[in-house]
Design a protein around this motif. Sequence first.
Motif, PDB file in Angstrom:
ATOM      1  N   ALA A 321      -7.719 -17.875 -24.676  1.00  0.00           N
ATOM      2  CA  ALA A 321      -9.147 -18.121 -24.465  1.00  0.00           C
ATOM      3  C   ALA A 321     -10.024 -17.475 -25.519  1.00  0.00           C
ATOM      4  CB  ALA A 321      -9.561 -17.626 -23.079  1.00  0.00           C
ATOM      5  N   ALA A 322      -9.516 -16.484 -26.259  1.00  0.00           N
ATOM      6  CA  ALA A 322     -10.350 -15.857 -27.296  1.00  0.00           C
ATOM      7  C   ALA A 322     -10.742 -16.883 -28.351  1.00  0.00           C
ATOM      8  CB  ALA A 322      -9.604 -14.685 -27.927  1.00  0.00           C
ATOM      9  N   MET A 323      -9.800 -17.744 -28.732  1.00  0.00           N
ATOM     10  CA  MET A 323     -10.124 -18.763 -29.733  1.00  0.00           C
ATOM     11  C   MET A 323     -11.127 -19.773 -29.179  1.00  0.00           C
ATOM     12  SD  MET A 323      -6.655 -21.082 -29.721  1.00  0.00           S
ATOM     13  CE  MET A 323      -6.398 -22.360 -28.452  1.00  0.00           C
ATOM     14  N   ILE A 324     -11.071 -20.051 -27.872  1.00  0.00           N
ATOM     15  CA  ILE A 324     -12.026 -20.964 -27.258  1.00  0.00           C
ATOM     16  C   ILE A 324     -13.419 -20.333 -27.240  1.00  0.00           C
ATOM     17  CG2 ILE A 324     -12.588 -22.243 -25.149  1.00  0.00           C
ATOM     18  CD1 ILE A 324     -10.104 -23.228 -26.742  1.00  0.00           C
ATOM     19  N   ALA A 325     -13.471 -19.040 -26.952  1.00  0.00           N
ATOM     20  CA  ALA A 325     -14.753 -18.333 -26.980  1.00  0.00           C
ATOM     21  C   ALA A 325     -15.344 -18.331 -28.388  1.00  0.00           C
ATOM     22  CB  ALA A 325     -14.567 -16.903 -26.478  1.00  0.00           C
ATOM     23  N   ALA A 326     -14.499 -18.121 -29.397  1.00  0.00           N
ATOM     24  CA  ALA A 326     -14.988 -18.112 -30.780  1.00  0.00           C
ATOM     25  C   ALA A 326     -15.551 -19.476 -31.177  1.00  0.00           C
ATOM     26  CB  ALA A 326     -13.859 -17.712 -31.725  1.00  0.00           C
ATOM     27  N   ALA A 327     -14.803 -20.540 -30.862  1.00  0.00           N
ATOM     28  CA  ALA A 327     -15.293 -21.888 -31.162  1.00  0.00           C
ATOM     29  C   ALA A 327     -16.551 -22.191 -30.357  1.00  0.00           C
ATOM     30  CB  ALA A 327     -14.206 -22.913 -30.865  1.00  0.00           C
ATOM     31  N   GLY A 328     -16.611 -21.659 -29.133  1.00  0.00           N
ATOM     32  CA  GLY A 328     -17.805 -21.840 -28.312  1.00  0.00           C
ATOM     33  C   GLY A 328     -19.023 -21.161 -28.908  1.00  0.00           C
ATOM     34  N   LEU A 329     -18.830 -19.967 -29.437  1.00  0.00           N
ATOM     35  CA  LEU A 329     -19.947 -19.274 -30.102  1.00  0.00           C
ATOM     36  C   LEU A 329     -20.428 -20.052 -31.320  1.00  0.00           C
ATOM     37  CD1 LEU A 329     -19.103 -15.453 -29.957  1.00  0.00           C
ATOM     38  CD2 LEU A 329     -21.285 -16.525 -29.364  1.00  0.00           C
ATOM     39  N   ARG A 330     -19.486 -20.639 -32.057  1.00  0.00           N
ATOM     40  CA  ARG A 330     -19.856 -21.447 -33.225  1.00  0.00           C
ATOM     41  C   ARG A 330     -20.761 -22.607 -32.794  1.00  0.00           C
ATOM     42  NH1 ARG A 330     -18.716 -20.357 -38.465  1.00  0.00           N
ATOM     43  NH2 ARG A 330     -16.441 -20.399 -38.308  1.00  0.00           N
ATOM     44  N   LYS A 331     -20.371 -23.301 -31.725  1.00  0.00           N
ATOM     45  CA  LYS A 331     -21.171 -24.441 -31.252  1.00  0.00           C
ATOM     46  C   LYS A 331     -22.498 -23.979 -30.647  1.00  0.00           C
ATOM     47  CE  LYS A 331     -19.392 -28.068 -29.362  1.00  0.00           C
ATOM     48  NZ  LYS A 331     -18.677 -29.019 -28.480  1.00  0.00           N
ATOM     49  N   PHE A 332     -22.456 -22.878 -29.897  1.00  0.00           N
ATOM     50  CA  PHE A 332     -23.673 -22.394 -29.251  1.00  0.00           C
ATOM     51  C   PHE A 332     -24.730 -22.024 -30.288  1.00  0.00           C
ATOM     52  CE2 PHE A 332     -26.197 -18.943 -27.300  1.00  0.00           C
ATOM     53  CZ  PHE A 332     -26.714 -19.639 -26.214  1.00  0.00           C
ATOM     54  N   ARG A 333     -24.315 -21.366 -31.372  1.00  0.00           N
ATOM     55  CA  ARG A 333     -25.260 -20.973 -32.417  1.00  0.00           C
ATOM     56  C   ARG A 333     -25.762 -22.185 -33.198  1.00  0.00           C
ATOM     57  NH1 ARG A 333     -27.749 -16.968 -30.521  1.00  0.00           N
ATOM     58  NH2 ARG A 333     -26.562 -15.020 -30.346  1.00  0.00           N
ATOM     59  N   ALA A 334     -25.019 -23.292 -33.108  1.00  0.00           N
ATOM     60  CA  ALA A 334     -25.485 -24.531 -33.733  1.00  0.00           C
ATOM     61  C   ALA A 334     -26.376 -25.331 -32.791  1.00  0.00           C
ATOM     62  CB  ALA A 334     -24.292 -25.374 -34.162  1.00  0.00           C
ATOM     63  N   GLY A 335     -26.611 -24.777 -31.598  1.00  0.00           N
ATOM     64  CA  GLY A 335     -27.488 -25.435 -30.637  1.00  0.00           C
ATOM     65  C   GLY A 335     -26.827 -26.488 -29.784  1.00  0.00           C
ATOM     66  N   VAL A 336     -25.510 -26.469 -29.698  1.00  0.00           N
ATOM     67  CA  VAL A 336     -24.779 -27.489 -28.940  1.00  0.00           C
ATOM     68  C   VAL A 336     -24.287 -26.892 -27.621  1.00  0.00           C
ATOM     69  CG1 VAL A 336     -22.835 -29.094 -28.938  1.00  0.00           C
ATOM     70  CG2 VAL A 336     -24.028 -28.574 -31.085  1.00  0.00           C
ATOM     71  N   THR A 337     -24.774 -27.421 -26.518  1.00  0.00           N
ATOM     72  CA  THR A 337     -24.315 -27.012 -25.191  1.00  0.00           C
ATOM     73  C   THR A 337     -23.979 -28.269 -24.387  1.00  0.00           C
ATOM     74  OG1 THR A 337     -26.578 -26.950 -24.341  1.00  0.00           O
ATOM     75  CG2 THR A 337     -25.655 -24.873 -25.191  1.00  0.00           C
ATOM     76  N   ALA A 338     -23.386 -28.067 -23.219  1.00  0.00           N
ATOM     77  CA  ALA A 338     -22.978 -29.180 -22.359  1.00  0.00           C
ATOM     78  C   ALA A 338     -23.739 -29.122 -21.046  1.00  0.00           C
ATOM     79  CB  ALA A 338     -21.473 -29.131 -22.100  1.00  0.00           C
ATOM     80  N   SER A 339     -23.819 -30.248 -20.376  1.00  0.00           N
ATOM     81  CA  SER A 339     -24.462 -30.308 -19.068  1.00  0.00           C
ATOM     82  C   SER A 339     -23.437 -29.995 -17.987  1.00  0.00           C
ATOM     83  CB  SER A 339     -25.063 -31.692 -18.828  1.00  0.00           C
ATOM     84  OG  SER A 339     -24.039 -32.626 -18.511  1.00  0.00           O
ATOM     85  N   LEU A 340     -23.917 -29.788 -16.772  1.00  0.00           N
ATOM     86  CA  LEU A 340     -23.020 -29.525 -15.651  1.00  0.00           C
ATOM     87  C   LEU A 340     -22.317 -30.793 -15.170  1.00  0.00           C
ATOM     88  CD1 LEU A 340     -25.066 -26.923 -13.587  1.00  0.00           C
ATOM     89  CD2 LEU A 340     -23.186 -26.529 -15.195  1.00  0.00           C
ATOM     90  N   GLU A 341     -22.583 -31.922 -15.820  1.00  0.00           N
ATOM     91  CA  GLU A 341     -21.836 -33.142 -15.551  1.00  0.00           C
ATOM     92  C   GLU A 341     -20.589 -33.245 -16.423  1.00  0.00           C
ATOM     93  OE1 GLU A 341     -24.510 -36.384 -16.038  1.00  0.00           O
ATOM     94  OE2 GLU A 341     -25.748 -35.840 -14.320  1.00  0.00           O
ATOM     95  N   LEU A 342     -20.301 -32.210 -17.193  1.00  0.00           N
ATOM     96  CA  LEU A 342     -19.131 -32.193 -18.070  1.00  0.00           C
ATOM     97  C   LEU A 342     -17.858 -32.538 -17.314  1.00  0.00           C
ATOM     98  CD1 LEU A 342     -17.965 -31.346 -20.917  1.00  0.00           C
ATOM     99  CD2 LEU A 342     -17.593 -29.096 -19.898  1.00  0.00           C
ATOM    100  N   ASN A 343     -17.003 -33.357 -17.928  1.00  0.00           N
ATOM    101  CA  ASN A 343     -15.719 -33.701 -17.331  1.00  0.00           C
ATOM    102  C   ASN A 343     -14.615 -33.431 -18.337  1.00  0.00           C
ATOM    103  OD1 ASN A 343     -13.889 -34.571 -15.462  1.00  0.00           O
ATOM    104  ND2 ASN A 343     -14.491 -36.722 -15.516  1.00  0.00           N
ATOM    105  N   ALA A 344     -13.414 -33.200 -17.840  1.00  0.00           N
ATOM    106  CA  ALA A 344     -12.257 -33.012 -18.709  1.00  0.00           C
ATOM    107  C   ALA A 344     -11.925 -34.328 -19.417  1.00  0.00           C
ATOM    108  CB  ALA A 344     -11.061 -32.539 -17.891  1.00  0.00           C
ATOM    109  N   ASP A 345     -11.379 -34.211 -20.637  1.00  0.00           N
ATOM    110  CA  ASP A 345     -10.996 -35.381 -21.412  1.00  0.00           C
ATOM    111  C   ASP A 345      -9.627 -35.125 -22.023  1.00  0.00           C
ATOM    112  OD1 ASP A 345     -10.664 -37.511 -23.144  1.00  0.00           O
ATOM    113  OD2 ASP A 345     -12.719 -37.474 -23.892  1.00  0.00           O
ATOM    114  N   ALA A 346      -8.587 -35.731 -21.429  1.00  0.00           N
ATOM    115  CA  ALA A 346      -7.213 -35.445 -21.846  1.00  0.00           C
ATOM    116  C   ALA A 346      -6.915 -35.898 -23.272  1.00  0.00           C
ATOM    117  CB  ALA A 346      -6.238 -36.104 -20.890  1.00  0.00           C
ATOM    118  N   SER A 347      -7.665 -36.863 -23.795  1.00  0.00           N
ATOM    119  CA  SER A 347      -7.421 -37.371 -25.149  1.00  0.00           C
ATOM    120  C   SER A 347      -8.644 -37.184 -26.037  1.00  0.00           C
ATOM    121  CB  SER A 347      -7.039 -38.847 -25.095  1.00  0.00           C
ATOM    122  OG  SER A 347      -8.020 -39.613 -24.411  1.00  0.00           O
ATOM    123  N   LEU A 348      -9.362 -36.107 -25.846  1.00  0.00           N
ATOM    124  CA  LEU A 348     -10.582 -35.826 -26.596  1.00  0.00           C
ATOM    125  C   LEU A 348     -10.313 -35.790 -28.092  1.00  0.00           C
ATOM    126  CD1 LEU A 348     -13.613 -34.967 -26.290  1.00  0.00           C
ATOM    127  CD2 LEU A 348     -12.795 -32.590 -26.322  1.00  0.00           C
TER     128      LEU A 348
END
Length: 350
Positions: A321-348
């Motif tokens: 999960a540390a790598m997921i947190a790091a990638a999340g910080l990268r997106k968050f600082r770029a202004g990209v967040t998700a809504s609470l309607e987010l769903n899993a995507d097995a082939s994203l």
Amino acid sequence: MLILGIETSCDETSAAIVEETGDAARPWAIRSNVIASQASIHRDWGGVVPELASRQHIRDICGVVARAMEDGRAGWSDLGAVAVTQGPGLVGSLLVGVSFAKAAAAAAHLPLVAVHHLAGHIESLVLENGELPLPAVVLVVSGGHTSLYLVERPGKYELLSRTRDDAAGEAYDKVAKLLGLGYPGGPVVDRLARSGNDRAIPLPTTRLTHADRNAPELKGDLDFSFSGVKTAVARYVNQKKGYDPFSEAEVADICASFQRVVTTALTDRLFDAARRFQAKSVGIAGGVSANSRLRAELQARGERREIPTFLPSLPLATDNAAMIAAAGLRKFRAGVTASLELNADASLAL
């Protein structure tokens, strides 16, 4: 700022707290990284059983997150966001992490960030080594994925090539099963290969020259294929059936010969891509990056070609999960967040 990362894409339940340092060269620091592995559960089946994996994630997720928060000396009010793997992966497993992250973000009034699993692996290199010299070419060898990405600027990943059939990790597992070595196959094949003769068994290599009809936008000559070498090992093993069982030395020779072909193919394509795109650095990330021969070959070839080479430490090579947190910080600082309607995507797609 602190961010909570959650990873449940396959058979590891993981949570981590990562801190933003404010240092441009090394932007993130790990406060905690807790991983609950399910390897012992799936070993008897010779591979990951999706239903068992998702049920175990449900059992483990609350305790893993609580431990990560405790180890990271963080309360919910200390967090700035929650990042979670949206895909790709096993959909039942992904849903556990996504559902928990959505509930946690809503309850704590925190932003939610959806992360691509492979982006996490790429950012694991930055997490430990600081920002890579760009442009960089990164080989991601994780589970069912073997792909090359060009990183021209932070957070932008361009797919250069991928495997046409088996991923490298899948080929390791299948060869280990042929030899009766158990699951997961990568670590045991790597261990036995160290004492074997890597030229004992003549095995084929594959060099693709045409585009994949399923991905015509890619040139195709940097693609990977491991079904041929896996089949060659299967034929060799089947030809010996009915005779005396393989000795330990013979098994080691098979493992060493197979590993030589796979790791050479991986590093050849990586450095071919680095030359073509004039990369200033190269890296390997994902579970197979823990392979001892692959790590040694990367470092040796990097030194010969005088190009900086990067690898994650062993704890960050596998899903975490540390790598997921790091990638999340990268997106968050770029202004990209998700809504609470987010769903899993097995082939994203990345």
